[in-house]
Design a protein around this motif. Structure first.
Motif, short mmCIF file in Angstrom:
data_model
loop_
_atom_site.label_atom_id
_atom_site.label_comp_id
_atom_site.label_asym_id
_atom_site.label_seq_id
_atom_site.Cartn_x
_atom_site.Cartn_y
_atom_site.Cartn_z
N LEU A 55 -0.09 1.61 -18.24
CA LEU A 55 -1.11 2.09 -17.32
C LEU A 55 -2.46 2.06 -18.03
O LEU A 55 -2.63 2.68 -19.07
CB LEU A 55 -0.78 3.51 -16.86
N TRP A 83 -3.03 -1.67 -12.69
CA TRP A 83 -1.61 -1.47 -13.02
C TRP A 83 -0.75 -1.98 -11.88
O TRP A 83 -0.91 -1.57 -10.73
CB TRP A 83 -1.34 0.01 -13.27
N GLY A 116 -2.01 -6.41 -13.94
CA GLY A 116 -1.15 -6.61 -15.10
C GLY A 116 -1.40 -7.92 -15.81
O GLY A 116 -0.90 -8.14 -16.91
#
Length: 227
Positions: A55, A83, A116
């Motif tokens: 995160l 995230w 990500g």
């Protein structure tokens, strides 16, 4: 055994056989036909789940460019970290769309960057480039360098952790008489190229590919008449 009891037994057997046949038909449609229909969409392989994604901190999300990675004719965009969730990732994964309007030296290019893909904020830069010499007989229609830098303008050496989707309108090329199915993206490697899987949506006049790495991207007319 009476005739009436024999008839009842035969009816039960026929009913059982019919129910079994119906269950087999339903299973066949779900397993076989369902699989066929599932393959009717875009033929993109499912990306591997990759590593677990940390995160990002609030400082990383809010951080701004400290040193712009500017260059002659280059166009910069800032991509902030996000995230994607826990592994395994369940689509749709959050994503960010960025568009380069001048950095390609041709039509605008839109990148979809999944959450990500980068753990920190990055500067992406597109700059018009010269295509490599070895195109397998095809004709280069445009070429541009796509590069990633951190917020202090240091080049990023690590690969994206998720494939980056690249889309470009083919209207200008098909209007000039080039058939869309012969338009292919490639990545420059030395004096040659590595061909990229390219999809052409004729109804939307849209070309799509996915990038596992950054570098010099070339759009090639691979039609036999161009060789």
């Amino acid at each position: 055994m009476s005739d009436q009891r024999l008839m009842r037994r035969d009816n039960v057997l026929w009913l059982g056989a019919a129910l079994l046949a119906l269950a087999a038909l339903v299973a066949f449609r779900l397993v076989v036909i369902g699989d066929v229909l599932a393959q009717s969409g875009p033929a993109w392989p499912t990306p591997p789940p990759g590593p677990a994604f940390a995160l990002p901190s609030q400082d990383a999300v809010r951080a701004n460019v400290r040193v712009p990675a500017s260059g002659p004719d280059g166009e910069l965009v800032l991509v902030r970290p996000d995230w994607p969730g826990v592994i395994p990732l369940i689509p749709p994964v959050p994503s960010t769309d960025v568009t380069f309007t001048t950095g390609t030296g041709g039509p605008a290019v839109t990148l979809r960057i999944d959450a990500g893909t980068y753990a920190e904020g990055v500067q992406l830069r597109a700059t018009p480039a010269s295509p490599p010499a070895g195109l397998g007989g095809g004709t280069a229609l445009l070429a541009f360098d796509l590069e990633a830098f951190d917020l202090d303008a240091r080049p990023l050496r690590s690969l994206p952790q998720r494939p980056i989707r690249l889309q470009l309108s083919a209207e200008a090329f098909t209007a000039a008489g080039i058939r869309g199915e012969y338009l292919l993206f490639a990545m420059a490697e030395g004096d040659g190229v590595r061909w990229l899987v390219t999809a052409f949506d004729a109804s939307r006049q849209l070309l799509t590919t996915r990038l596992a790495s950054l570098g010099t991207i070339v759009l090639v007319n691979a039609a036999p008449s161009a060789r």
